[in-house]
Write a protein that holds these residues in place. Structure first.
Motif, mmCIF file in Angstrom:
data_model
loop_
_atom_site.group_PDB
_atom_site.id
_atom_site.type_symbol
_atom_site.label_atom_id
_atom_site.label_comp_id
_atom_site.label_asym_id
_atom_site.label_seq_id
_atom_site.Cartn_x
_atom_site.Cartn_y
_atom_site.Cartn_z
ATOM 1 N N LYS A 55 0.803 -1.222 0.000
ATOM 2 C CA LYS A 55 0.000 0.000 0.000
ATOM 3 C C LYS A 55 0.834 1.269 0.000
ATOM 4 C CE LYS A 55 -0.674 0.060 5.043
ATOM 5 N NZ LYS A 55 -1.698 0.020 6.107
ATOM 6 N N THR A 56 2.117 1.142 0.431
ATOM 7 C CA THR A 56 2.962 2.333 0.458
ATOM 8 C C THR A 56 3.620 2.603 -0.891
ATOM 9 O OG1 THR A 56 4.824 1.004 1.241
ATOM 10 C CG2 THR A 56 3.439 2.042 2.909
ATOM 11 N N ILE A 57 3.477 1.661 -1.845
ATOM 12 C CA ILE A 57 4.090 1.857 -3.154
ATOM 13 C C ILE A 57 3.287 2.876 -3.958
ATOM 14 C CG2 ILE A 57 4.671 0.754 -5.351
ATOM 15 C CD1 ILE A 57 5.069 -1.846 -3.857
ATOM 16 N N THR A 58 3.998 3.795 -4.568
ATOM 17 C CA THR A 58 3.358 4.759 -5.461
ATOM 18 C C THR A 58 3.731 4.388 -6.889
ATOM 19 O OG1 THR A 58 3.494 6.520 -3.817
ATOM 20 C CG2 THR A 58 3.145 7.181 -6.101
ATOM 21 N N PHE A 59 2.738 3.972 -7.654
ATOM 22 C CA PHE A 59 2.996 3.560 -9.021
ATOM 23 C C PHE A 59 2.984 4.764 -9.946
ATOM 24 C CE2 PHE A 59 0.747 -0.138 -7.094
ATOM 25 C CZ PHE A 59 1.845 -0.999 -7.060
ATOM 26 N N LYS A 60 3.843 4.716 -10.965
ATOM 27 C CA LYS A 60 3.918 5.826 -11.913
ATOM 28 C C LYS A 60 2.648 5.928 -12.744
ATOM 29 C CE LYS A 60 6.924 8.130 -15.191
ATOM 30 N NZ LYS A 60 8.293 8.213 -15.733
ATOM 31 N N THR A 61 2.090 4.757 -13.091
ATOM 32 C CA THR A 61 0.858 4.763 -13.871
ATOM 33 C C THR A 61 -0.343 4.501 -12.977
ATOM 34 O OG1 THR A 61 -0.286 3.781 -15.765
ATOM 35 C CG2 THR A 61 0.980 2.292 -14.404
ATOM 36 N N LYS A 62 -1.471 5.058 -13.323
ATOM 37 C CA LYS A 62 -2.726 4.807 -12.617
ATOM 38 C C LYS A 62 -3.690 4.009 -13.481
ATOM 39 C CE LYS A 62 -1.364 7.154 -9.059
ATOM 40 N NZ LYS A 62 -1.007 6.432 -7.819
ATOM 41 N N LEU A 63 -3.223 3.614 -14.671
ATOM 42 C CA LEU A 63 -4.058 2.871 -15.598
ATOM 43 C C LEU A 63 -3.251 1.778 -16.264
ATOM 44 C CD1 LEU A 63 -6.736 2.520 -17.179
ATOM 45 C CD2 LEU A 63 -5.829 4.142 -18.864
ATOM 46 N N LEU A 64 -3.695 0.539 -16.107
ATOM 47 C CA LEU A 64 -3.072 -0.596 -16.768
ATOM 48 C C LEU A 64 -3.944 -0.992 -17.946
ATOM 49 C CD1 LEU A 64 -1.139 -3.047 -16.983
ATOM 50 C CD2 LEU A 64 -2.664 -4.239 -15.377
#
Length: 362
Positions: A55-64
């Motif tokens: 949950k602490t990971i911030t992904f660069k993309t918000k759409l797969l």
């Protein structure tokens, strides 16, 4: 781009727009809430633990954006990616394509991020200049290949594979069927030039085959099972022991390099879903049959001979893939020789995206 050297005679299918077949091939989103491997008690507990860990990971993309073929996709049906990723702030968007070559073309122009295809489409995509990378392979089994075949209509005078010399043979160029037919011809002493090739996607060819307009068809499930069981099609040879490295999950290089943590979760969920599927094939058939609008007994055949699990990328696997690419070049089908190593990530990058369950599989 791909169609320029695939020489396909279809026009509508080659467009990049989403291809959604009416009837049994039109996938519904209503089954996303059906029972799946993520719904049992143990997996629910595991999912909570995984969510807490990531949950602490911030992904660069918000759409797969995932591409899948008109034959369907169990990962989409079960909704395991949505259940894992949406709580982490990543939306999943699915796009359907006729077959692997169309999916790869869409990836090349930036319409999708990842997708699952056979061994052949990535080779043609790379030859056309696509910036793709291999993410994971398909685990093969003793039944691998039973769901693909060279078939003739009921009552055809063609009795053996050698009899197709000089005949029109229909398949989608640049698909796994392309590699299959070349290898099968070699077994009976025939050359690729000994047949008359007509490129046509399965979704178009099935109706023509049923009507008797196609003398020889190289195809796969669900089309194969349907014409076998409902229309008496005869199999000249299935794809067992054809010597294929198998299919792959492929992605754009940019997406893979920018989203290693996300890809690791995606591959983990895909393989967990596959592990459940291979242990529960009858349940898989019950889930998929209503989606594809196929009678349950036929879907049980399809699910019973499908491969669902994936494996990590290894030097051995890529050596086998290079042999496929070399075959197409030697047959003068590819316009240039390619090096599959140019479609790989670095060892460090593979370590970042590959879950432990995939690493040990050769």
């Amino acid at each position: 781009m791909f169609n320029s050297f695939l020489g396909t005679k279809t026009t509508v299918i080659s467009k990049i727009a989403l291809f959604v077949m009416p009837g049994f091939l039109a996938l519904s989103t209503t089954l996303i809430s059906c029972t799946s491997p993520s719904n049992n008690t143990n997996n629910a507990t595991d999912a909570k633990a995984e969510t807490a860990a990531t949950k602490t990971i911030t992904f660069k993309t918000k759409l797969l954006r995932i591409g899948y073929q008109s034959s369907g996709d169990l990962v989409r049906v079960t909704g395991v990616l949505e259940k894992r990723l949406e709580p982490l702030g990543v939306k999943v968007e699915w796009a359907q394509f006729a077959q692997g070559p169309q999916l790869m073309e869409a990836m090349n122009v930036g319409k999708i991020d990842i997708g699952s295809v056979g061994e052949t489409p990535p080779i043609f995509a790379q030859a056309a200049g696509a910036k793709i990378v291999y993410l994971a392979g398909r685990r093969l089994s003793p039944n691998s290949g039973k769901g693909s075949a060279i078939a003739v209509p009921k009552g055809s005078p063609i009795k053996t594979l050698a009899d197709i010399k000089g005949k029109e043979v229909v398949f989608q160029k640049g698909s796994a069927s392309h590699y299959f037919i070349i290898k099968a011809l070699e077994e009976v002493g025939l050359k690729y030039s000994d047949i008359k090739v007509l490129s046509m996607p399965n979704v178009e060819a099935r109706g023509a085959f049923i009507q008797g307009a196609i003398p020889v068809w190289v195809t796969g499930d669900p089309h194969l099972a349907l014409v076998e069981k409902l229309h008496g099609a005869r199999v000249l040879r299935d794809a067992r022991n054809i010597g294929t490295p198998g299919g792959y999950y492929v992605g754009t290089r940019e997406f893979a390099k920018e989203n290693p943590e996300l890809l690791r979760i995606i591959l983990e969920e895909i393989d967990k879903n596959g592990q459940w599927a291979e242990a529960n094939r009858k349940e898989v058939a019950k889930l998929v049959a209503p989606v594809l609008k196929i009678d349950l007994p036929i879907q049980e055949i399809i699910s019973g001979r499908a491969n669902y699990r994936i494996k990590g990328i290894t030097p051995e696997l890529m050596k086998a893939q290079q042999s496929v690419a070399d075959l197409f070049y030697n047959e003068k089908i590819l316009p240039k020789k390619i090096d599959v190593q140019e479609a790989l990530l670095t060892p460090k990058e593979y370590a970042a995206i590959t879950p432990p369950t995939l690493i040990s599989e050769k």
